[in-house]
Each structure stands twice: as C-alpha cells, then as structure tokens.
Design a protein around this motif. Sequence first.
Motif, PDB file in Angstrom:
ATOM      1  N   ALA A 120     -91.404 -16.442 -27.702  1.00 35.96           N
ATOM      2  CA  ALA A 120     -90.373 -17.477 -27.820  1.00 35.96           C
ATOM      3  C   ALA A 120     -89.115 -16.818 -28.363  1.00 35.96           C
ATOM      4  N   ALA A 121     -87.972 -17.219 -27.817  1.00 33.02           N
ATOM      5  CA  ALA A 121     -86.700 -16.639 -28.250  1.00 33.02           C
ATOM      6  C   ALA A 121     -86.212 -17.374 -29.488  1.00 33.02           C
ATOM      7  N   PHE A 122     -86.326 -16.764 -30.659  1.00 33.37           N
ATOM      8  CA  PHE A 122     -85.944 -17.393 -31.918  1.00 33.37           C
ATOM      9  C   PHE A 122     -84.608 -16.831 -32.397  1.00 33.37           C
ATOM     10  N   SER A 123     -83.629 -17.732 -32.579  1.00 38.43           N
ATOM     11  CA  SER A 123     -82.350 -17.316 -33.155  1.00 38.43           C
ATOM     12  C   SER A 123     -82.381 -17.399 -34.681  1.00 38.43           C
ATOM     13  N   VAL A 124     -83.308 -18.143 -35.224  1.00 37.09           N
ATOM     14  CA  VAL A 124     -83.552 -18.207 -36.667  1.00 37.09           C
ATOM     15  C   VAL A 124     -85.055 -18.313 -36.883  1.00 37.09           C
ATOM     16  N   CYS A 125     -85.513 -17.943 -38.049  1.00 31.32           N
ATOM     17  CA  CYS A 125     -86.929 -18.083 -38.381  1.00 31.32           C
ATOM     18  C   CYS A 125     -87.186 -19.484 -38.947  1.00 31.32           C
ATOM     19  N   LEU A 126     -88.390 -19.955 -38.771  1.00 30.06           N
ATOM     20  CA  LEU A 126     -88.763 -21.282 -39.243  1.00 30.06           C
ATOM     21  C   LEU A 126     -89.267 -21.202 -40.681  1.00 30.06           C
ATOM     22  N   LEU A 127     -88.947 -22.226 -41.475  1.00 32.28           N
ATOM     23  CA  LEU A 127     -89.429 -22.287 -42.847  1.00 32.28           C
ATOM     24  C   LEU A 127     -90.899 -22.674 -42.878  1.00 32.28           C
ATOM     25  N   CYS A 128     -91.678 -21.999 -43.713  1.00 25.59           N
ATOM     26  CA  CYS A 128     -93.059 -22.428 -43.929  1.00 25.59           C
ATOM     27  C   CYS A 128     -93.047 -23.796 -44.612  1.00 25.59           C
ATOM     28  N   PRO A 129     -93.955 -24.682 -44.244  1.00 24.14           N
ATOM     29  CA  PRO A 129     -94.000 -25.997 -44.892  1.00 24.14           C
ATOM     30  C   PRO A 129     -94.477 -25.891 -46.335  1.00 24.14           C
ATOM     31  N   GLY A 130     -94.282 -26.941 -47.111  1.00 24.74           N
ATOM     32  CA  GLY A 130     -94.743 -26.957 -48.489  1.00 24.74           C
ATOM     33  C   GLY A 130     -96.236 -26.719 -48.566  1.00 24.74           C
ATOM     34  N   GLY A 131     -96.642 -25.925 -49.533  1.00 28.08           N
ATOM     35  CA  GLY A 131     -98.056 -25.589 -49.686  1.00 28.08           C
ATOM     36  C   GLY A 131     -98.460 -24.335 -48.939  1.00 28.08           C
ATOM     37  N   GLN A 132     -97.515 -23.763 -48.178  1.00 28.44           N
ATOM     38  CA  GLN A 132     -97.789 -22.543 -47.429  1.00 28.44           C
ATOM     39  C   GLN A 132     -96.666 -21.538 -47.655  1.00 28.44           C
ATOM     40  N   SER A 133     -96.960 -20.278 -47.358  1.00 27.20           N
ATOM     41  CA  SER A 133     -95.943 -19.246 -47.430  1.00 27.20           C
ATOM     42  C   SER A 133     -96.349 -18.104 -46.511  1.00 27.20           C
ATOM     43  N   SER A 134     -95.539 -17.055 -46.493  1.00 24.08           N
ATOM     44  CA  SER A 134     -95.814 -15.916 -45.612  1.00 24.08           C
ATOM     45  C   SER A 134     -95.126 -14.682 -46.166  1.00 24.08           C
ATOM     46  N   PRO A 135     -95.684 -13.485 -45.890  1.00 23.84           N
ATOM     47  CA  PRO A 135     -94.934 -12.271 -46.177  1.00 23.84           C
ATOM     48  C   PRO A 135     -93.828 -12.089 -45.143  1.00 23.84           C
ATOM     49  N   ALA A 136     -92.969 -11.115 -45.361  1.00 23.08           N
ATOM     50  CA  ALA A 136     -91.907 -10.839 -44.393  1.00 23.08           C
ATOM     51  C   ALA A 136     -92.514 -10.443 -43.044  1.00 23.08           C
ATOM     52  N   ASN A 137     -91.755 -10.736 -41.950  1.00 24.43           N
ATOM     53  CA  ASN A 137     -92.151 -10.327 -40.591  1.00 24.43           C
ATOM     54  C   ASN A 137     -93.443 -11.006 -40.150  1.00 24.43           C
ATOM     55  N   SER A 138     -93.583 -12.298 -40.466  1.00 25.80           N
ATOM     56  CA  SER A 138     -94.825 -13.020 -40.173  1.00 25.80           C
ATOM     57  C   SER A 138     -94.696 -13.902 -38.949  1.00 25.80           C
ATOM     58  N   SER A 139     -95.842 -14.093 -38.289  1.00 29.80           N
ATOM     59  CA  SER A 139     -95.917 -14.988 -37.132  1.00 29.80           C
ATOM     60  C   SER A 139     -96.595 -16.302 -37.490  1.00 29.80           C
ATOM     61  N   ALA A 140     -97.032 -16.461 -38.714  1.00 26.69           N
ATOM     62  CA  ALA A 140     -97.710 -17.685 -39.141  1.00 26.69           C
ATOM     63  C   ALA A 140     -97.589 -17.809 -40.657  1.00 26.69           C
ATOM     64  N   CYS A 141     -97.869 -19.011 -41.151  1.00 34.23           N
ATOM     65  CA  CYS A 141     -97.872 -19.262 -42.585  1.00 34.23           C
ATOM     66  C   CYS A 141     -99.305 -19.439 -43.068  1.00 34.23           C
ATOM     67  N   TYR A 142     -99.519 -19.223 -44.340  1.00 32.71           N
ATOM     68  CA  TYR A 142    -100.852 -19.270 -44.912  1.00 32.71           C
ATOM     69  C   TYR A 142    -100.849 -20.170 -46.141  1.00 32.71           C
ATOM     70  N   ASP A 143    -101.986 -20.871 -46.354  1.00 31.45           N
ATOM     71  CA  ASP A 143    -102.090 -21.779 -47.495  1.00 31.45           C
ATOM     72  C   ASP A 143    -101.998 -21.022 -48.816  1.00 31.45           C
ATOM     73  N   CYS A 144    -101.274 -21.600 -49.761  1.00 30.89           N
ATOM     74  CA  CYS A 144    -101.298 -21.081 -51.123  1.00 30.89           C
ATOM     75  C   CYS A 144    -102.685 -21.344 -51.729  1.00 30.89           C
ATOM     76  N   LEU A 145    -103.112 -20.497 -52.634  1.00 28.78           N
ATOM     77  CA  LEU A 145    -104.413 -20.646 -53.267  1.00 28.78           C
ATOM     78  C   LEU A 145    -104.421 -21.828 -54.223  1.00 28.78           C
ATOM     79  N   ALA A 146    -105.625 -22.323 -54.537  1.00 30.48           N
ATOM     80  CA  ALA A 146    -105.745 -23.315 -55.610  1.00 30.48           C
ATOM     81  C   ALA A 146    -105.188 -22.701 -56.890  1.00 30.48           C
ATOM     82  N   GLY A 147    -104.453 -23.491 -57.650  1.00 31.63           N
ATOM     83  CA  GLY A 147    -103.771 -22.963 -58.828  1.00 31.63           C
ATOM     84  C   GLY A 147    -102.371 -22.476 -58.526  1.00 31.63           C
TER      85      GLY A 147
END
Length: 307
Positions: A120-147
């Motif tokens: 997909a041609a992305f002109s900007v990167c998408l924000l991870c939704p609340g409760g998730q995050s990602s390292p730099a250069n990511s293709s997906a977001c991951y759930d934050c741990l409990a705590g």
Amino acid sequence: DLLGIPNLVGFSSAMPATGPTRCTQAGVKPLYQHGCMPCASDFRNTSSSVPVLLVSRFGSTQRSDCQRLCMYGTFSVDGQSLPGVLNGGCTLCNSGGFSSILGATGCQSCAEGTYSLQDAAFSVCLLCPGGQSSPANSSACYDCLAGQASFNGTLCHNCTPGTYTPAAGSPACLQCAGGTFSAGNASTVCVGCAVATFSLPGSSACGPCYSGALPSADQSGCVPCPPGTYAAATSCDVCDAGTFSTGTQSACTLCAAGSFAVHNLTSACAVCPAGSFSGAGWSLCQLCAYGAFAAANSSRCTACPLD
C-alpha cells in the motif's frame, strides 16, 4: 485535491505586476491570465496500480515543470516515473515505511508508535490505537502488557504507583480504589489495606488515621470517634467513669480535681457542688467533714476558723 492526492500543484502562466504568486494545486480555476494552469494526466499508464500523473511542485512557473514523478508512498532512484511501465517504474515503500513527497528517491521509516502496511502506498504512517504500540519501522501494532498502557501513537509505559491495568491492551492505567494501593510500577492488581489503616483512591500506600479516628468500613477514609469514646486499636471504646472525651481523641482525659463524672461515656465532667470536693479522676464528690467547708469546684475542704 486531484484524484484525491494532495499537493499536486500547477504552473503559473505569467507573473502578476505585484509580484509572483505561488500555485497551490493542480487544476486550480479560473484559468485567468495570471492564474495557475493544470498539469495533464499521463493516460498511457492506465493499467498501473499506482497512478502516474504529470505533476509539478509548489511554485512552478512553466509547463516544462510538469513531470512524471513518483507518487506519495512510492520512490525511484531519480524520483521520476516512466510511461507504459507498471506503477510507472516506481516502487512501493516497504511495510513499516512511507514517503510523504512527490518524486521521492527513498522511503522513511515509521516512528515508534506508528505503522504502515505491505503493498500500500503510504504518505504517512498510521497511529497505533490506544493500548497498543510498535517499534520503529513496524508493519503492525502490538498489545501493551498487563501493568502497562498507551495512548494513541505512544509507546507502552508502565503504570505508576497507585494505578494498575489487569489485562494486556489497556489504553490507560486505572486508579486503585480507596482502601487499596499499589506500591510499585507496572502493577496488575491493587492490594487491600491492612487492618486499622486506610487509603484514598490512587494511593501507593496505606496509613493510620489521624488521632481519635478509625478507618471506615471500606477503609477508604477515616471516621472520628464520637464524644465519650476514644480511638483504640480497632474500635472506638467507651470512656470510664471519672474520665471524659470531647470526641476525636486517642485516650480519655481524667476529670480535673473539683469535678467528677459518675457515668461512663461522658463528654464533660460536672463541677462538685459547694460543701464537697474531689481529686483528679474521681467519679463522685466527697462531702466535707464536720467543721470544714468548701466552695463549688473545690479540690479540698477548709477547716472552719476558731472563734
């Protein structure tokens, strides 16, 4: 926008007498003498999955400035596209990357807390939704741990003392309820207060109540002991005869000499009447002996003078 693509800018056919005017978008109308003329589309590449348009950069002044440039989210070695070639010979940015300019010669990596998808041609990167995050250069977001928790587009962070999250993927840390606490970072549960201690909501520790008060039933606050009682270890105990309390006391007070308290649960001592006396902490006044006298509120009797 032209074909939904922003910042495809035209060229100016002439300069106005008052000074140059920057063209803003391709296809701007009306086409006056000093207006901006649109760049044409390259219709020879209609089979491409990424459109190849003749576009110009901001402030272009002549038709030759209209070029076949790689579109947003794509790149080539020289930033230009080719007619009659799939995608104009431009390469899509890899997942985890983006290109925010026309005619890019490379792609940038998505920052932490953002992502972009494959193919997909992305002109900007998408924000991870609340409760998730990602390292730099990511293709997906991951759930934050409990705590942990995260807001939109932020890194996962540990919950601070007094807060917690019981499960993975939480957008915000929860405040510990009154009567409970969490002492450390990254807590997944709040702990109940020990006996005879309390805590307010969001506390990192429990503590004793102020003097003369005891924790409420749910240990979320303190309740003062009423008059005639005092705060013992776990209950408000009754003051004995000869003592009193006005409330909110950690111990009962002895009645002063010259006063008394005949009953328990007393909030104030009474004054001994004339002709009697008392010592400190007495529950009754004693009458003066024959040949002696005392005014009210006396601690002793005085012998009558001899004639």
